[in-house]
Design a protein around this motif. Structure first.
Motif, PDB file in Angstrom:
ATOM      1  N   ASN A  30       0.813  -1.220   0.000  1.00  0.00           N
ATOM      2  CA  ASN A  30       0.000   0.000   0.000  1.00  0.00           C
ATOM      3  C   ASN A  30       0.846   1.270   0.000  1.00  0.00           C
ATOM      4  O   ASN A  30       0.499   2.256  -0.643  1.00  0.00           O
ATOM      5  CB  ASN A  30      -0.930   0.000   1.210  1.00  0.00           C
ATOM      6  CG  ASN A  30      -2.046  -1.005   1.086  1.00  0.00           C
ATOM      7  OD1 ASN A  30      -2.339  -1.475  -0.010  1.00  0.00           O
ATOM      8  ND2 ASN A  30      -2.659  -1.346   2.198  1.00  0.00           N
ATOM      9  N   ALA A  31       1.946   1.255   0.746  1.00  0.00           N
ATOM     10  CA  ALA A  31       2.738   2.473   0.908  1.00  0.00           C
ATOM     11  C   ALA A  31       3.713   2.724  -0.232  1.00  0.00           C
ATOM     12  O   ALA A  31       4.149   3.870  -0.416  1.00  0.00           O
ATOM     13  CB  ALA A  31       3.512   2.410   2.232  1.00  0.00           C
ATOM     14  N   SER A 152       1.843  -3.197  10.213  1.00  0.00           N
ATOM     15  CA  SER A 152       1.620  -2.015   9.377  1.00  0.00           C
ATOM     16  C   SER A 152       2.569  -0.885   9.732  1.00  0.00           C
ATOM     17  O   SER A 152       3.133  -0.232   8.853  1.00  0.00           O
ATOM     18  CB  SER A 152       0.170  -1.549   9.523  1.00  0.00           C
ATOM     19  OG  SER A 152      -0.730  -2.519   9.071  1.00  0.00           O
ATOM     20  N   SER A 156       5.483   0.184   7.068  1.00  0.00           N
ATOM     21  CA  SER A 156       5.329   1.506   6.458  1.00  0.00           C
ATOM     22  C   SER A 156       6.521   2.405   6.739  1.00  0.00           C
ATOM     23  O   SER A 156       6.880   3.257   5.922  1.00  0.00           O
ATOM     24  CB  SER A 156       4.036   2.162   6.964  1.00  0.00           C
ATOM     25  OG  SER A 156       2.902   1.403   6.614  1.00  0.00           O
ATOM     26  N   TRP A 313      -4.726   5.136  -0.571  1.00  0.00           N
ATOM     27  CA  TRP A 313      -3.582   4.293  -0.903  1.00  0.00           C
ATOM     28  C   TRP A 313      -3.003   4.630  -2.278  1.00  0.00           C
ATOM     29  O   TRP A 313      -1.791   4.586  -2.483  1.00  0.00           O
ATOM     30  CB  TRP A 313      -3.994   2.824  -0.863  1.00  0.00           C
ATOM     31  CG  TRP A 313      -4.375   2.365   0.513  1.00  0.00           C
ATOM     32  CD1 TRP A 313      -3.970   2.911   1.711  1.00  0.00           C
ATOM     33  CD2 TRP A 313      -5.244   1.284   0.855  1.00  0.00           C
ATOM     34  NE1 TRP A 313      -4.538   2.234   2.760  1.00  0.00           N
ATOM     35  CE2 TRP A 313      -5.320   1.227   2.272  1.00  0.00           C
ATOM     36  CE3 TRP A 313      -5.957   0.360   0.108  1.00  0.00           C
ATOM     37  CZ2 TRP A 313      -6.080   0.285   2.951  1.00  0.00           C
ATOM     38  CZ3 TRP A 313      -6.722  -0.589   0.776  1.00  0.00           C
ATOM     39  CH2 TRP A 313      -6.775  -0.625   2.175  1.00  0.00           C
ATOM     40  N   PHE A 346       1.656   6.657   6.736  1.00  0.00           N
ATOM     41  CA  PHE A 346       0.909   5.402   6.757  1.00  0.00           C
ATOM     42  C   PHE A 346       1.179   4.643   8.060  1.00  0.00           C
ATOM     43  O   PHE A 346       0.269   4.025   8.628  1.00  0.00           O
ATOM     44  CB  PHE A 346       1.280   4.548   5.551  1.00  0.00           C
ATOM     45  CG  PHE A 346       0.547   4.921   4.288  1.00  0.00           C
ATOM     46  CD1 PHE A 346       0.177   6.231   4.036  1.00  0.00           C
ATOM     47  CD2 PHE A 346       0.227   3.969   3.356  1.00  0.00           C
ATOM     48  CE1 PHE A 346      -0.505   6.575   2.879  1.00  0.00           C
ATOM     49  CE2 PHE A 346      -0.465   4.292   2.192  1.00  0.00           C
ATOM     50  CZ  PHE A 346      -0.826   5.605   1.948  1.00  0.00           C
TER      51      PHE A 346
END
Length: 495
Positions: A30-31, A152, A156, A313, A346
């Motif tokens: 996502n990051a 997460s 991130s 995202w 994030f």
């Protein structure tokens, strides 16, 4: 009925530990994937179409894996074979992604990576229900949430931390910086290692023993879908009309996927009303057609919630680097500094989500499930909208407080609202179907966000975050249409 034995803290820890690696890989994706796409030459307007692979793979994979894992038994168990297969494939994708020579290779690896994560993730959620008695299930899901937060935050932050340690954060034309490469390599090690820990340190109940623990009868009756053809015709007509409009106006190519998807679902619902099959496809489509009313209303809430998250995202890297760091040059020091700061942001919203998870039970006791979710969605909406007015990137950490509360709420309260309305014998299938309403808005976002930015906002990506903020506000309002499950609320209040 035989009473399912309770597990110790460390047994629950072991069975949930694999989620650390799964979320580690998911957070790296996502990051950093938008950053990789831009570095390999993708235009900002093309990024949503490249991201389509991720939600589309979830739409296909999760219901299928949920259905199959319900019916699997091997020497390795019921769910654990899927944990391991998904982990191996995801690890390979993580190792290859930052070495993509061209854009289309990176897009293909995103498809493989997201599909592989879904292969592991769906059985992990069912694993808690298999292994734990009802009284311990909240502890099991809380443990998963803990590992979601830890994975997460660390994943991130990795590129930013590596840059602080002296790893090169700038690369030549078409090359991915070493900070991103080493973050993905480390992510592969963490993912495979943590899933192997769960596979090797846990056991599963054989099917006969698991059935003896069941406190509900096995349902064999199929949903009456004799009128499903009516919905099918509506969707086919809508899809074909949209295809004609897209072709006539030469609109964005990713809109063809949205229109084609509508027509395909129309065909499937028409088939559903005529088939006599009792197989997997019939069961999934039949339960989709006959889902409970609460689930239908929550589908709307999920649609607007996940539309906002996908905007976050996809466009945070492009929005922050262009507005807060003043550059679109993906090879400049300013761009890569801004991209690393997005990783910090994030990590921050995931960290704030861990704090929010502790506050949400208090909110529920005071306001109830619906109002609490509405407030949290509005906090997230305010956080995303604030990107338009905040200019100092350091102050964007404040925006992430609201996003964190929304994220924690989206991961928990819709399921609390839903749980009283699902038959126990169809929990796996319905959880896979519920994923449709996570995936469909992501496909919608990937299809239309680029067009909306071009038509109304001069292609400026920061406005995608504003649209996400407005979407969260709408999601909060739609929550008020969902009935409050009194039994679930009483259970939360009693804790």
């Amino acid at each position: 009925m035989t009473r399912k034995p309770e597990l110790s803290f460390w047994q629950i820890w072991n069975m949930c530990f694999g989620f650390l690696g799964i979320q580690f890989g998911f957070a790296l994706q996502n990051a950093n994937v938008s950053r990789i796409f831009q570095t390999l030459g993708a235009d900002v307007g093309d990024i949503p179409a490249l991201w389509i692979a991720a939600p589309f793979s979830g739409l296909l994979v999760q219901p299928v894996i949920g259905y199959l894992s319900d019916r699997t038994w091997t020497r390795l168990g019921r769910r654990r074979p899927y944990f391991l297969i998904g982990a191996v494939l995801t690890t390979l994708a993580l190792l290859c992604m930052p070495n993509s020579p061209v854009l289309w290779v990176a897009a293909g690896l995103l498809w493989i990576m997201d599909a592989s994560i879904n292969i592991s993730m769906e059985p992990f959620r069912a694993f808690v229900g298999d292994q734990l008695p009802p009284r311990q299930r909240p502890q099991g899901y809380a443990m998963q949430s803990f590992f979601i937060g830890v994975g997460s935050v660390v994943a991130s932050l990795l590129p930013w931390l590596l840059a602080k340690l002296g790893v090169s954060n700038v690369a030549g034309e078409g090359a991915i910086p070493d900070t991103v490469k080493y973050a993905f390599y480390l992510g592969g090690v963490v993912l495979l290692g943590s899933v192997l820990w769960t596979v090797l340190r846990t056991r599963e109940y054989p099917p006969g023993e698991l059935e003896a623990f069941s406190d509900s009868p096995v349902e064999t009756e199929q949903v009456d879908a004799s009128r499903a053809w009516r919905l099918g015709v509506v969707l086919i007509v809508a899809g074909l009309a949209m295809l004609a409009v897209i072709h006539y106006y030469a609109a964005e190519k990713e809109l063809y996927l949205l229109a084609g998807g509508l027509a395909l679902f129309g065909v499937m619902f028409s088939w559903l009303s005529a088939t006599r099959s009792r197989g997997m496809l019939r069961q999934v489509m039949g339960d989709l057609y006959g889902m409970p009313e609460t689930m239908r209303r929550l589908a709307v809430v999920q649609f607007f919630s996940w539309f906002a998250l996908f905007a976050l995202w996809i466009y945070t890297t492009a929005g922050v680097t262009s507005v807060h760091y003043g550059t679109t040059d993906t090879h400049s020091a300013a761009y890569n500094e801004g991209a690393n700061w997005v990783g910090v942001l994030f990590a921050a919203y995931n960290g704030f989500a861990a704090v929010a998870a502790a506050a949400i039970p208090w909110m529920v006791r005071r306001w109830g499930l619906r109002t609490s979710h509405m407030v949290n969605c509005w906090l997230g909406g305010a956080g995303l909208l604030s990107f338009l007015v905040i200019r100092d990137p350091q102050w964007l950490l404040l925006s992430m407080v609201g996003v964190g509360f929304a994220w924690a709420s989206i991961l928990s309260l819709p399921y609390a609202l839903l749980s009283d309305n699902l038959p126990a014998t169809k929990m796996g299938v319905y959880m896979g179907i519920f994923n449709f309403f996570i995936v469909i808005p992501q496909l919608m976002a990937a299809s239309v966000l680029g067009l909306l930015l071009r038509l109304f906002f001069h292609g400026q990506p920061i406005w995608a975050l504003a649209m996400g903020g407005a979407s969260l506000v709408i999601a909060g309002l739609c929550t008020l249409r969902v009935a409050e499950p009194s039994a679930q609320l009483s259970a939360i209040e009693a804790r």
